[in-house]
Design an enzyme around this catalytic site. Sequence first.
Site, short mmCIF file in Angstrom:
data_model
loop_
_atom_site.label_atom_id
_atom_site.label_comp_id
_atom_site.label_asym_id
_atom_site.label_seq_id
_atom_site.Cartn_x
_atom_site.Cartn_y
_atom_site.Cartn_z
N TYR A 80 4.80 -11.14 -29.37
CA TYR A 80 5.16 -11.21 -27.94
C TYR A 80 4.36 -12.57 -27.58
O TYR A 80 3.02 -12.69 -27.86
CB TYR A 80 4.82 -10.15 -27.24
CG TYR A 80 5.12 -10.48 -25.77
CD1 TYR A 80 6.46 -10.38 -25.28
CD2 TYR A 80 4.12 -10.26 -25.11
CE1 TYR A 80 6.58 -10.19 -24.02
CE2 TYR A 80 4.28 -10.46 -23.71
CZ TYR A 80 5.54 -10.37 -22.90
OH TYR A 80 5.83 -10.52 -21.73
N LEU A 81 4.98 -13.34 -26.94
CA LEU A 81 4.32 -14.42 -26.09
C LEU A 81 4.31 -14.40 -24.69
O LEU A 81 5.03 -14.33 -24.17
CB LEU A 81 5.13 -15.85 -26.57
CG LEU A 81 5.41 -16.39 -28.01
CD1 LEU A 81 6.13 -17.59 -27.93
CD2 LEU A 81 3.88 -16.61 -28.53
N ASP A 172 21.12 -24.23 -30.73
CA ASP A 172 21.31 -23.49 -29.60
C ASP A 172 20.52 -23.70 -28.40
O ASP A 172 20.30 -22.53 -27.72
CB ASP A 172 21.76 -22.10 -30.16
CG ASP A 172 22.61 -21.27 -29.28
OD1 ASP A 172 23.15 -21.83 -28.16
OD2 ASP A 172 22.51 -20.29 -29.09
#
Length: 262
Positions: A80-81, A172
Amino acid sequence: MDPLALLRKAGLEAQGPAVPLHGGDVSRVYRVGAYVVKLSANPLPGLFRAEASGLGALAERGLRVPRVHWVGEEGLVLGYLEPGPEDWEGLAEDLARFHRRREPLYQAAFGFLGPFPLPERVGGDWTEFFYLRCVEPLLRATWDRLEGLGPKVEALFRKPLPAEGPAPLHGDLWRGNVHFAREGPALLDPSFFVGERGVDLAMMRLFGGFPRRFWEAYEASYPIPEEVRRALPRYQVYYLLVHVHLFGRGYLEALWKAISAS
């Protein structure tokens, strides 16, 4: 499988409850303490492994991405950032440096654009490579819904696309795949391959696009030639075809505009 069960399978200790995060149309995404867990009720074979491989390719080339802790057919566990301030200028410099890299040849492993599977392809002329690897599979999948636009799409790729040289691509790169972390700008959910940077630039201008301060900083670091700028609508056709495939005829008007601008 639930996110806590996947963490146990990965041999990782859950550090809190599973909190749902926004995860797009393919996966269910949860934060569990220091981890982000991605799952799918009916996972496509190879989907999560392709994402993990793409994240690794971006990291190897100097971009900030979440750390991959574990990957399997059932799901993916990432670090998790913690969110941080927006830094569009920093992102621009990172991407300009990334796009300036030169790879030995155009190359794509088997991968996905969203949930759409794309074939492996290596080498050759850029226009042929892009058409056969990216456009043609989507054209076949959407032909019956294109209301006569299929031949017009085919005709777009009978003239050569500009070629600056094989460069690494996120693949993307829309606004939702940018995350401003405490440590700096990070990128998520790649559809990595080696192609021409115009592919990324085209997606970055779709669906609201990136702000002016990003483009000013990017062009200061790596100017965009006019011939590349003129080719962007042809690259946008690729992304609009996948939206027709996934979401229906509501994207035909945007597709027609991209064809007309090409």
